[in-house]
Design a protein around this motif. Sequence first.
Motif: not given
Length: 462
Positions: A54-62, A301-311
């Motif tokens: 849920p937290i995508p890493v966006a690269e610069a986009a010229p 497990t995957v979803l709870s990992s994402w929630i932990a990252m959001l927290c």
Amino acid sequence: MDASEISRDGSASTSKRHSRNISYSNRTPLTRRTTKGPLDIDDPLAPSTTTQAPIPVAEAAPVLMPPTPSTTTTSNPLSPSKPPGLRPRSRSPLPPSISTKDLSFLRHPSNFRKISQTDISPPFRSTPAAPDTTLPALLRQGHYYRAALLAVSSLIIDSDLSQKEILELLYVRLACLTLLNHTPLAGKESLALGDIHSPFYLDDHNECILPWELRVLAVRLQALEAGDARRGVQGYYDLAAYARRRIRGSGDADVRGLWKDRLRDLGVRAGNALVEMGDLEAGRRHFKTLVGATTTTEENTVLSSWIAMLCLRMGDLEKTRTWTRGDRLAGGASAINSSQLAKHDVLKPLLNMAEGEYGIAATEWRSLLQSPHNVLAKQNLAVCLLYTGHLSETSQLLEELVNDNHAFYALTFNLATVYELSTDKSRDRKTQLAERVAEGLRKNAADAEGRRIERSNVDFKL
């Protein structure tokens, strides 16, 4: 939908209005919708373990500008095979359409913006590709810039394209621009579609003629172009309602399974949209409802990992600790195998890093160097060593990753930062790094299938 309507004669009108960029973090109607009970097949959304976190890493986009389309394209650029990597693994078997829509308005040259290679790092501009290379081959090799140009030239020049080929080429164009981080440009071009829910796009069987992946991508792009992230969330729910109708109206188990997978994917995309618009709390509660709607422990497990990252991103360390424990997962810790628990192991050192305990975090990352997460562990170990003043060891670890043909954005960016901190000739070192990465991608083309070849100067802080 407040997107532009498509007129009866087949022409596309411009967008009716564009909303200003405003904060939606305190909009209660959206938060209230995302905090309802667990989502299942009867609810619009459900989770997918194949979509990105849920937290995508966006690269610069010229925004870039392209040369004139080549006239050497083949009459059917999509043959001999469909481009891999940009489409779902399976398609919904729909009955053939009796009539064909006039989609000539989607092929008008004014729909497409020009791009160039100005901001692409020079070592990647010279990556060889034969002039007669087919579109599937370009996609397999990661030449998304050239694929975007070929898709446009085929749309404009080829006169014998079928309805299906036109829509597929348009999807390839928008997907390639997104993969190249030219999302604003893709958003402008997506407006040519108008309202993707319009009856114009329905065939004689009342089925939408737009490919599913194009509809999903258009929802996000049109919302970003309008500056209204809430519109994107609503668009995903509209698609979910369509998917539910397909599930209820089909007696084929395979078709029902396909649409269930698409529902799960839409559930994750809706959560991503909430995070992207800055409403992290609404995103956390949304993903929490998806945990109870999943059917497997691994998905939980995957979803709870994402929630932990959001927290963790929100600074709520106590809730992060709670979600890293197995007792928050369906079935408890006893129902989780070691490989699933490893996904939570990476959160523990991240939590220590958030608390400023870089020495403890470094020890924990070292213990994970032999795990399946060894690349992630080495990358974050280097960051911990940087904060504890071990600059030379930091540089050594990052260089090892580059030598092992790992060249993701965070790695090259961090290594470029180390060069800036350790030498006065950092620009020369960063230029050499770009050349090494480009050479590595060319030498390992078979192993790097589907990886982006064209890298921008921003990737190397140039």
